[in-house]
Design a protein around this motif. Structure first.
Motif, PDB file in Angstrom:
ATOM      1  N   LEU A   2       6.635  -1.652   1.986  1.00 28.52           N
ATOM      2  CA  LEU A   2       5.984  -0.960   0.884  1.00 28.52           C
ATOM      3  C   LEU A   2       4.940  -0.027   1.472  1.00 28.52           C
ATOM      4  CD1 LEU A   2       5.361  -4.113  -1.340  1.00 28.52           C
ATOM      5  CD2 LEU A   2       7.224  -2.464  -1.583  1.00 28.52           C
ATOM      6  N   VAL A   3       4.695   1.088   0.799  1.00 26.12           N
ATOM      7  CA  VAL A   3       3.710   2.052   1.289  1.00 26.12           C
ATOM      8  C   VAL A   3       2.647   2.257   0.217  1.00 26.12           C
ATOM      9  CG1 VAL A   3       3.301   4.405   2.085  1.00 26.12           C
ATOM     10  CG2 VAL A   3       5.411   3.222   2.732  1.00 26.12           C
ATOM     11  N   LEU A   4       1.407   1.975   0.573  1.00 30.57           N
ATOM     12  CA  LEU A   4       0.286   2.182  -0.340  1.00 30.57           C
ATOM     13  C   LEU A   4      -0.399   3.487  -0.005  1.00 30.57           C
ATOM     14  CD1 LEU A   4      -1.631   1.120  -2.570  1.00 30.57           C
ATOM     15  CD2 LEU A   4      -2.974   0.061  -0.731  1.00 30.57           C
ATOM     16  N   ARG A   5      -0.374   4.436  -0.942  1.00 34.02           N
ATOM     17  CA  ARG A   5      -1.116   5.692  -0.801  1.00 34.02           C
ATOM     18  C   ARG A   5      -2.495   5.470  -1.412  1.00 34.02           C
ATOM     19  NH1 ARG A   5       1.286  10.298  -0.034  1.00 34.02           N
ATOM     20  NH2 ARG A   5      -0.666  10.630   1.107  1.00 34.02           N
ATOM     21  N   SER A   6      -3.516   5.616  -0.590  1.00 37.03           N
ATOM     22  CA  SER A   6      -4.865   5.359  -1.067  1.00 37.03           C
ATOM     23  C   SER A   6      -5.863   6.055  -0.164  1.00 37.03           C
ATOM     24  CB  SER A   6      -5.137   3.843  -1.122  1.00 37.03           C
ATOM     25  OG  SER A   6      -6.368   3.578  -1.772  1.00 37.03           O
ATOM     26  N   SER A   7      -7.136   5.741  -0.359  1.00 39.04           N
ATOM     27  CA  SER A   7      -8.221   6.267   0.455  1.00 39.04           C
ATOM     28  C   SER A   7      -9.229   5.128   0.638  1.00 39.04           C
ATOM     29  CB  SER A   7      -8.874   7.458  -0.242  1.00 39.04           C
ATOM     30  OG  SER A   7      -9.995   7.910   0.478  1.00 39.04           O
ATOM     31  N   LYS A  15      -8.800  -2.835  -4.635  1.00 40.48           N
ATOM     32  CA  LYS A  15      -8.227  -3.910  -5.466  1.00 40.48           C
ATOM     33  C   LYS A  15      -6.850  -4.305  -4.962  1.00 40.48           C
ATOM     34  CE  LYS A  15      -7.816  -3.735  -9.892  1.00 40.48           C
ATOM     35  NZ  LYS A  15      -7.529  -3.128 -11.214  1.00 40.48           N
ATOM     36  N   VAL A  16      -6.016  -3.309  -4.695  1.00 38.16           N
ATOM     37  CA  VAL A  16      -4.651  -3.570  -4.256  1.00 38.16           C
ATOM     38  C   VAL A  16      -4.645  -4.265  -2.898  1.00 38.16           C
ATOM     39  CG1 VAL A  16      -2.447  -2.521  -3.640  1.00 38.16           C
ATOM     40  CG2 VAL A  16      -3.748  -1.625  -5.586  1.00 38.16           C
ATOM     41  N   LYS A  17      -5.472  -3.793  -1.977  1.00 37.57           N
ATOM     42  CA  LYS A  17      -5.513  -4.378  -0.637  1.00 37.57           C
ATOM     43  C   LYS A  17      -5.971  -5.841  -0.686  1.00 37.57           C
ATOM     44  CE  LYS A  17      -6.743   0.153   1.193  1.00 37.57           C
ATOM     45  NZ  LYS A  17      -7.867   0.956   1.715  1.00 37.57           N
ATOM     46  N   ILE A  18      -6.985  -6.124  -1.492  1.00 39.59           N
ATOM     47  CA  ILE A  18      -7.481  -7.490  -1.579  1.00 39.59           C
ATOM     48  C   ILE A  18      -6.463  -8.389  -2.260  1.00 39.59           C
ATOM     49  CG2 ILE A  18      -9.232  -8.952  -2.678  1.00 39.59           C
ATOM     50  CD1 ILE A  18     -11.254  -6.715  -2.102  1.00 39.59           C
ATOM     51  N   LEU A  25       0.763 -10.883   1.067  1.00 44.40           N
ATOM     52  CA  LEU A  25       1.706  -9.766   1.135  1.00 44.40           C
ATOM     53  C   LEU A  25       1.206  -8.607   1.985  1.00 44.40           C
ATOM     54  CD1 LEU A  25       2.723  -9.622  -2.650  1.00 44.40           C
ATOM     55  CD2 LEU A  25       4.056 -10.600  -0.761  1.00 44.40           C
ATOM     56  N   ALA A  26       0.032  -8.743   2.576  1.00 43.22           N
ATOM     57  CA  ALA A  26      -0.562  -7.615   3.293  1.00 43.22           C
ATOM     58  C   ALA A  26       0.327  -7.108   4.418  1.00 43.22           C
ATOM     59  CB  ALA A  26      -1.933  -8.003   3.844  1.00 43.22           C
ATOM     60  N   ASP A  27       1.055  -8.012   5.067  1.00 41.35           N
ATOM     61  CA  ASP A  27       1.894  -7.588   6.187  1.00 41.35           C
ATOM     62  C   ASP A  27       3.164  -6.879   5.743  1.00 41.35           C
ATOM     63  OD1 ASP A  27       3.152  -9.771   5.101  1.00 41.35           O
ATOM     64  OD2 ASP A  27       3.519 -10.788   7.004  1.00 41.35           O
ATOM     65  N   ARG A  28       3.378  -6.794   4.431  1.00 39.89           N
ATOM     66  CA  ARG A  28       4.540  -6.079   3.906  1.00 39.89           C
ATOM     67  C   ARG A  28       4.179  -4.685   3.409  1.00 39.89           C
ATOM     68  NH1 ARG A  28       8.017  -9.875  -0.034  1.00 39.89           N
ATOM     69  NH2 ARG A  28       9.207  -7.915  -0.074  1.00 39.89           N
ATOM     70  N   ILE A  29       2.913  -4.295   3.597  1.00 39.44           N
ATOM     71  CA  ILE A  29       2.437  -3.017   3.071  1.00 39.44           C
ATOM     72  C   ILE A  29       1.875  -2.147   4.186  1.00 39.44           C
ATOM     73  CG2 ILE A  29       0.817  -1.903   1.489  1.00 39.44           C
ATOM     74  CD1 ILE A  29       0.895  -4.425  -0.217  1.00 39.44           C
ATOM     75  N   THR A  30       2.372  -0.928   4.267  1.00 38.97           N
ATOM     76  CA  THR A  30       1.808   0.073   5.161  1.00 38.97           C
ATOM     77  C   THR A  30       0.880   0.966   4.339  1.00 38.97           C
ATOM     78  OG1 THR A  30       3.749   0.134   6.594  1.00 38.97           O
ATOM     79  CG2 THR A  30       2.318   2.066   6.632  1.00 38.97           C
ATOM     80  N   ILE A  31      -0.301   1.232   4.854  1.00 39.86           N
ATOM     81  CA  ILE A  31      -1.272   2.050   4.131  1.00 39.86           C
ATOM     82  C   ILE A  31      -1.261   3.460   4.692  1.00 39.86           C
ATOM     83  CG2 ILE A  31      -3.701   2.351   3.532  1.00 39.86           C
ATOM     84  CD1 ILE A  31      -3.959  -0.728   3.792  1.00 39.86           C
ATOM     85  N   GLU A  32      -1.085   4.426   3.810  1.00 37.84           N
ATOM     86  CA  GLU A  32      -1.125   5.837   4.185  1.00 37.84           C
ATOM     87  C   GLU A  32      -2.229   6.531   3.386  1.00 37.84           C
ATOM     88  OE1 GLU A  32       2.627   7.754   3.722  1.00 37.84           O
ATOM     89  OE2 GLU A  32       3.618   6.557   5.280  1.00 37.84           O
ATOM     90  N   ILE A  33      -3.096   7.235   4.094  1.00 38.99           N
ATOM     91  CA  ILE A  33      -4.203   7.937   3.448  1.00 38.99           C
ATOM     92  C   ILE A  33      -3.665   9.071   2.577  1.00 38.99           C
ATOM     93  CG2 ILE A  33      -6.306   9.271   3.836  1.00 38.99           C
ATOM     94  CD1 ILE A  33      -6.490   6.336   4.635  1.00 38.99           C
ATOM     95  N   LEU A  76       6.003 -10.256  -7.244  1.00 35.79           N
ATOM     96  CA  LEU A  76       6.652 -10.308  -5.937  1.00 35.79           C
ATOM     97  C   LEU A  76       6.301 -11.600  -5.204  1.00 35.79           C
ATOM     98  CD1 LEU A  76       8.442  -8.503  -4.103  1.00 35.79           C
ATOM     99  CD2 LEU A  76       6.326  -7.650  -3.056  1.00 35.79           C
ATOM    100  N   ALA A  77       5.101 -12.101  -5.459  1.00 39.05           N
ATOM    101  CA  ALA A  77       4.647 -13.338  -4.810  1.00 39.05           C
ATOM    102  C   ALA A  77       5.051 -14.586  -5.588  1.00 39.05           C
ATOM    103  CB  ALA A  77       3.139 -13.308  -4.631  1.00 39.05           C
TER     104      ALA A  77
END
Length: 202
Positions: A2-7, A15-18, A25-33, A76-77
């Protein structure tokens, strides 16, 4: 992935990251600025509103805003982890999240007024209206503070992120008159390592 677009400073992205961390699930998400002010950023194609956070699913579908993303992550969890299934607790959790989200919106709008309008174009009445929303929500939450000792859900996550944003952008001035909320945030931060891990220093 999964890709999270954020800043990093975004309280809604936080909120999403926490939530992802709490749900494992954090290891299933890539964060892109994402840059919401850049018309060439692909964010505007991913989310027509051009807002963050946006979660790009593996099939290409994009979810927004943070409330929808948190519901997706909860399901998902396995469901019922941060959003209760039972009607009463569910409505209480969503109501608390709505209050905190509204606080974040009002705080963000004050920041945007200063950042994107020239001094002569700023409206003191409009800014005061947004500040009043923040003050009323803080007063309400101080009288009925959330608990960080039980199961942590979307409401508690949202409140923690809202208070963190006030620390970041408003020098933590809220703390002086809200000792019960300070106690909540301290307890939340102690229980949730992701809170400190996602903190942006002023």
């Amino acid at each position: 992935m999964l890709v999270l677009r954020s800043s990093p400073p975004s309280p809604f992205g936080r909120k999403v990251k926490i939530a992802a961390a709490l749900l494992g699930l954090a290891d299933r998400i890539t964060i892109e600025i994402a840059d919401t002010t850049d018309p060439n950023d692909s964010l505007r194609r991913q989310n027509p509103l051009g807002k963050i956070p946006a979660l790009v699913l593996e099939d290409g579908m994009v979810l927004f805003d943070s409330r929808v993303i948190l519901e997706y992550l909860d399901l998902l969890a396995g469901g019922g982890r941060i959003i209760p299934a039972a009607l009463g607790p569910r409505m209480a959790a969503l109501r608390l999240q709505a209050l905190a989200d509204g606080l974040m919106d009002a705080a963000l709008l004050q920041v945007y007024e200063m950042r994107f309008r020239n001094e002569g174009e700023r409206s003191t009445a409009w800014t005061a209206n947004q500040a009043g929303k923040v003050e009323r929500v803080l007063a309400h939450l101080e009288s009925e503070p959330p608990s960080a000792t039980g199961t942590l859900g979307v409401g508690e996550i949202a409140v923690a992120c809202a208070l963190g944003y006030l620390d970041l952008r408003f020098e933590g001035r809220w703390r002086a008159g809200h000792p019960r909320l300070v106690a909540f945030l301290d307890a939340f931060a102690a229980r949730v390592p992701a809170y400190e891990a996602t903190r942006v220093k002023p």
